[in-house]
Structures are given as C-alpha cells and as structure tokens.
Scaffold this motif. Structure first.
Motif, mmCIF file in Angstrom:
data_model
loop_
_atom_site.group_PDB
_atom_site.id
_atom_site.type_symbol
_atom_site.label_atom_id
_atom_site.label_comp_id
_atom_site.label_asym_id
_atom_site.label_seq_id
_atom_site.Cartn_x
_atom_site.Cartn_y
_atom_site.Cartn_z
ATOM 1 N N UNK A 3 0.835 -1.195 0.000
ATOM 2 C CA UNK A 3 0.000 0.000 0.000
ATOM 3 C C UNK A 3 0.875 1.253 0.000
ATOM 4 N N UNK A 4 1.948 1.225 0.774
ATOM 5 C CA UNK A 4 2.831 2.391 0.856
ATOM 6 C C UNK A 4 3.702 2.508 -0.391
ATOM 7 N N UNK A 45 3.977 5.643 -2.994
ATOM 8 C CA UNK A 45 5.219 6.213 -3.526
ATOM 9 C C UNK A 45 5.111 6.408 -5.031
ATOM 10 N N UNK A 73 3.095 9.493 -5.667
ATOM 11 C CA UNK A 73 3.899 10.709 -5.491
ATOM 12 C C UNK A 73 4.793 10.956 -6.707
ATOM 13 N N UNK A 74 5.415 9.872 -7.194
ATOM 14 C CA UNK A 74 6.320 10.026 -8.331
ATOM 15 C C UNK A 74 5.571 10.511 -9.568
#
Lengths: 253, 319
Positions: free
Chosen positions: A178-179, A183, A186-187
């Motif tokens: 999930x994290x 990421x 965000x990228x």
C-alpha cells in the motif's frame, strides 16, 4: 503538503455539476477545481455519489446539468477527447490475466494509439522501474497481488495522460505494498500527472494535497487534510470523515 | 471448550500443487471468542474459512469445529455453523423476506423461532422486506447476509471479509453488531484486510502468504513490537523520508497518516534522529515518540529479516 510542481493550472473544473436518475439526485451541484500535479482525494460514504461523479468526469456518463471540464475539454461535447487524455484504474483488477506483462502493455498502448516505438521504449522503462525485467514474458496471473496492483497503475499511466483516476486502488493490499503504491502516486505527481483518488483508508487521505468529502450527493467539505482537521477540531481524518458521514440522511438504495 | 481447532493444515492449488495457499497452519479458538484473521488479499483467509466450513478439503492436517471433524463429520458441522462468504451469495431475485425464509426453512426452523437473535440487525432492513435482494445497497445486502447466516442460531459464525469495500461508518456499525452477537455466546471467526479492525477482536491471527505471523490479543501483538518507534514530519515529507532512510540508526521508515513512522534499530537511541530533525528546522521538522499499532507490527513481521540480516552480517564481520 503541497506538491512542488503545482502550477495553478486547472485541469479539472466542476461547476454545479449534477446527475439525476428520475427523482433521485445522485450528484447534487458539486463545484470544485483540481490543479495540475495535485493529489486530490475524493472521499465519501458508500452511496454518497462518488462513482457517479467520477463517471461524469471520465466522460462515461452525461451530466443532467452544470458544467465541467477535464484536461480543458467539455464533458458534454468532448467526452471522447477526455477519454484519450485520462488514465483510469478501477478497484477491480483490470489487466488481462491470460496475457503476459508485456502483452498487456502492448494491448493498452495500442488501444490509446501509441506508436510501436513508444510502446517498446515505455515497456522497457516500466519493467526496469518496477524491477520486473525478468517477469516481462510471464502471465499476469502468475504474479503476486502486490505486483499486479503496481503494474495496473503503471498501465493506467502508460500513455502518459495528464490526469489519472484511481478508484480505491489499494483495497485489500498489504500495508507494505500500500505504501509502495503511494510512492508511485507521489512520483507520478512529481512529473505533473494529476491524481484523482478515492479510498476507504483514512490514513491515505492524509497523503493527499486536498481532500473533498461527499455526503448525500453534495461536497460537504474540501480543503487540505490539516485545515480540515482544524476546522472540525479533529485529531485525524478518520474523525473528520465520521463527523461528516454521520450527517448523511439519504437511505442507501 | 474449544470451538475451533486447526492442526497443521496445508492447502495447495494447481496441477503440480505449485501454489501454496495455507502453509502448516495451527491455532485454537475457545468458545465465545471473537477471533480475527487479519491479512491482505491472497493471505489464505478464504481457503481457511472454506476448509473449516467443510466446503474445501485440505491437502493434509486436521481441523475440528465444535468437536466435529471437518472431513468425517461434515454434515454435523454444516448444521451448526453460519457462514457469510466474501461474495454476496443470496438469491438476488428473491425478496429480503423470501431469502430469510428460505434459509430458515432449509435449517428446519422459522424466522419467528430465532427472531430475537437477528432482531437488532434485521430491524434495520425490515422496512425493505419486499424489495428484491439484488436491488439492495451494499450495506443492506451485508445486513441481510448476516441475518441469513444467523437464522438457524449457529454456534460458530464464519464471516469472510464482511467489511471489504464498506465505508468507515458502516464498518463501525458492523462491528457493533458483532459485539452484540458475541454477548449471545456465539463464537465468531472474522477475516479482514483492514488492520485497524484488529483492535476490535479478542484475539487475532496475522496472516500473510499462507503463514501465521503472530497470534495474540491485539494488545499482545503491539507489546511484542521490538523496536523504538518515532513519528516525524516536516513541510517536505517526501524528501524527509528519503533522507531519514539514510541514517544508520534507522531500520525502516514509511508514511503513516500525516507523519512518517521511523523504526529504529534494536538498542538504538534517538540521538541521531534528533540531530537530523534539528538540521531540518527550516522545513518545520518535528518528531515525537509513537505507539505502534497493528499495522506497524504487521509491517515489521513482513520484513523480519532486516535486523537479523544485519546482525548476522555484523557477526560475520567480527569473525
């Protein structure tokens, strides 16, 4: 938190956007704007009207009234142009299990009219980025679930759309994946892709630049997570959400 | 008395048994307990529930429900358990009332006989009892499915991901309903991918890739968290994460709501992290101690090798 690349350019605008089904007002005059590169969280209880609103913005459903533009195009007149310029990832895994990783990319790239050279180059780039170089010729169904979900996101932005719509992308996914998934979000936002995302995980609401919360077809709150917490005197987004969603009077139907 | 006992259950799929769904699973659930099976998709939760409800045969190992063997005594088990599958499995073209009546009749009982048990739940959908089940909203379908699973007053209730895809408000309501059922003495096994629901169970098994990572009370799981845990934040969260990850005392760092959680290596002090936060005052960096929750524990259990790997590296280096 504010994405460094947010330029103020509006890529989604909705003005009193409304959808009725007979007497039932599924989406009731919602108005908001989303900036380029923004991570915009679109929250609401089941039946609040999120999916209907999202379908209108994706050009899949015509509004009853109100105005909206996506990537500069009108949702009434130019819905075919909108479809070409957005990416979409549904909560249900939507890659072809019986095709290989590379075949899926070729298929989706082809659907969006990308050239063979682009598809080849982009496929290599994604496989490298996801550390899947050795899995390119494997059937998608043989991959672990976490990889599938990350792959589905990469395919949704394969044609480099300006905006990507993510409908509960992390449901049922383990906490590490999930994290990793966030990421990737965000990228994508860093290179200017606007993210429009729904989720039932309230900690993920904190990762958004701004969050809107729908109740009974209307947008009841819209601000950054920190401002919403101040406004509702709450310690977490979970509390903000519960305060608002409990106000719902609409009987789910 | 033991309501459910699982001994070394193994389940594989595929022609060559190449996909392991459950890998040597053992645990016991005493009568009257609310037991949570917590894990992501693909952990093996559904396979486990299907074996215990006699709908699937294990490759090896044994299991009993209410003292009955899941293979030999499957008929006795089917009479006394309630099962709510993850996928909505009622008859969409029967009305709410007809579905409930159907399940009551199958189990040789009537709605009236066990109405007390389902009253608190059924009363919420009773105004719509003439509506076809297929036309109900997600939340109402869930309540009907639970009523149908309970109508024969089962001694053990299996709920496979009852709250998946359900919003935060409905999820809280559902857990309230489960508390009520527990007070009526029913043993409940419930699976969920939502880590935050673990705290609502008496005990939980954390599962991943067909293996049990930990079985304990929710408080026990958290107390076993072996590392110092801190929460940090600043105006530049992404950069903060990247840079803090490079600190030698940091074992793991990941986003956690509006903060990042920083897991320090065993025995490390926060001195290095404090210095780092001081150096980022321009970005309004701050830190505070954090209490681990189930998700922190799950993440640590999923990556158990980090600390031991460095330990063994150090050992090798010192040799």
């Amino acid at each position: 938190m504010r994405a460094s690349n947010m330029t103020g350019e509006k890529v989604i605008t909705a003005d009193k956007l409304t959808k009725r089904f007979g007497d039932f007002v599924a989406v009731d005059q919602i108005s908001f704007e989303v900036e380029k590169g923004e991570i915009f969280g679109f929250l609401g209880a089941n039946g609040a009207g999120k999916t209907t609103a999202m379908r209108m913005l994706c050009g899949l459903s015509l509004p009853t009234s109100g105005k909206a533009t996506v990537a500069g195009f009108d949702v009434y007149k130019d819905n075919e142009k909108i479809k070409k310029r957005i990416g979409y990832m549904s909560q249900k895994f939507s890659l072809y299990e019986d095709l290989t990783v590379k075949e899926n990319m070729r298929f989706y790239g082809g659907i969006y009219g990308m050239s063979d050279a682009f598809i080849k180059q982009k496929t290599a780039f994604i496989l490298h980025h996801l550390h899947l170089e050795n899995e390119g010729n494997k059937l998608v169904k043989s991959l672990p679930l976490g990889w599938k979900q990350k792959l589905a996101f990469s395919v949704a932005i394969f044609h480099e759309p300006g905006i990507v719509f993510l409908d509960e992308p992390t449901g049922g996914v383990d906490p590490v994946t999930r994290r990793e998934f966030w990421n990737m979000i965000y990228q994508a936002s860093e290179i200017g892709i606007t993210i429009f995302v729904t989720t039932h995980y309230m900690d993920e609401a904190e990762y958004c630049n701004r969050v809107s919360i729908m109740v009974d077809g209307r947008i009841e709150a819209l601000d950054s997570p920190s401002n919403l917490k101040k406004q509702y005197n709450a310690l977490s987004m979970d509390e903000v959400f519960l305060q608002l969603a409990r106000k719902a009077t609409r009987i789910e139907s | 008395m033991t309501a459910v006992a699982v001994n070394n259950i193994v389940k594989t799929y595929g022609k060559k048994k190449e996909v392991a769904a459950l890998y040597d699973i053992s645990f016991e659930v005493p009568q009257g307990e609310l037991f949570g099976v917590i894990g992501p998709d693909g952990a093996g939760k559904t396979s486990l529930f299907r074996i215990l409800t006699t709908l699937l045969l294990a490759d090896s190992g044994s299991a009993t429900v209410d003292g009955f063997d899941v293979v030999k005594d499957y008929k006795a088990i089917r009479k006394r358990v309630g099962y709510m599958p993850g996928k909505f499995s009622l008859y969409p073209d029967l009305s709410v009332e007809e579905n409930l009546n159907f399940f009551a009749t199958i189990f040789n009982t009537s709605i009236e006989e066990n109405y007390e048990l389902i009253k608190d739940i059924y009363i919420q959908i009773e105004p719509f009892k003439k509506r076809k089940a297929g036309k109900l909203s997600g939340g109402m379908k869930q309540k009907l499915a639970l009523s149908c699973a309970l109508i024969h007053r089962p001694s053990v209730l299996f709920l496979d991901e009852p709250t998946t895809g359900v919003d935060a408000v409905s999820r809280k309501e559902f857990w309230e309903m489960l508390k009520g059922l527990k007070q009526q003495g029913i043993t409940i096994l419930v699976s969920t991918p939502y880590m935050d629901e673990a705290g609502l169970c008496d005990r939980v098994a954390l599962v991943q890739n067909g293996k049990i990572l930990s079985i304990n009370t929710p408080q026990g799981v958290v107390q076993e968290f072996p590392y110092p845990l801190w929460a940090i934040r600043s105006d530049k969260m992404l950069a903060l994460q990247r840079e803090a990850a490079k600190l030698s005392s940091v074992q793991d760092i990941y986003p956690f709501g509006e903060y990042h959680h920083v897991v320090l290596k065993k025995g490390s002090t926060a001195a290095q992290l404090e210095e780092f936060i001081q150096a980022h005052q321009v970005d309004n960096a701050e830190m505070k101690t954090a209490t681990p929750d189930i998700e922190d524990c799950f993440i640590a259990l999923m990556k158990p090798s980090i600390d031991t790997a460095t330990d063994s590296l150090n050992e090798n280096a010192s040799k």
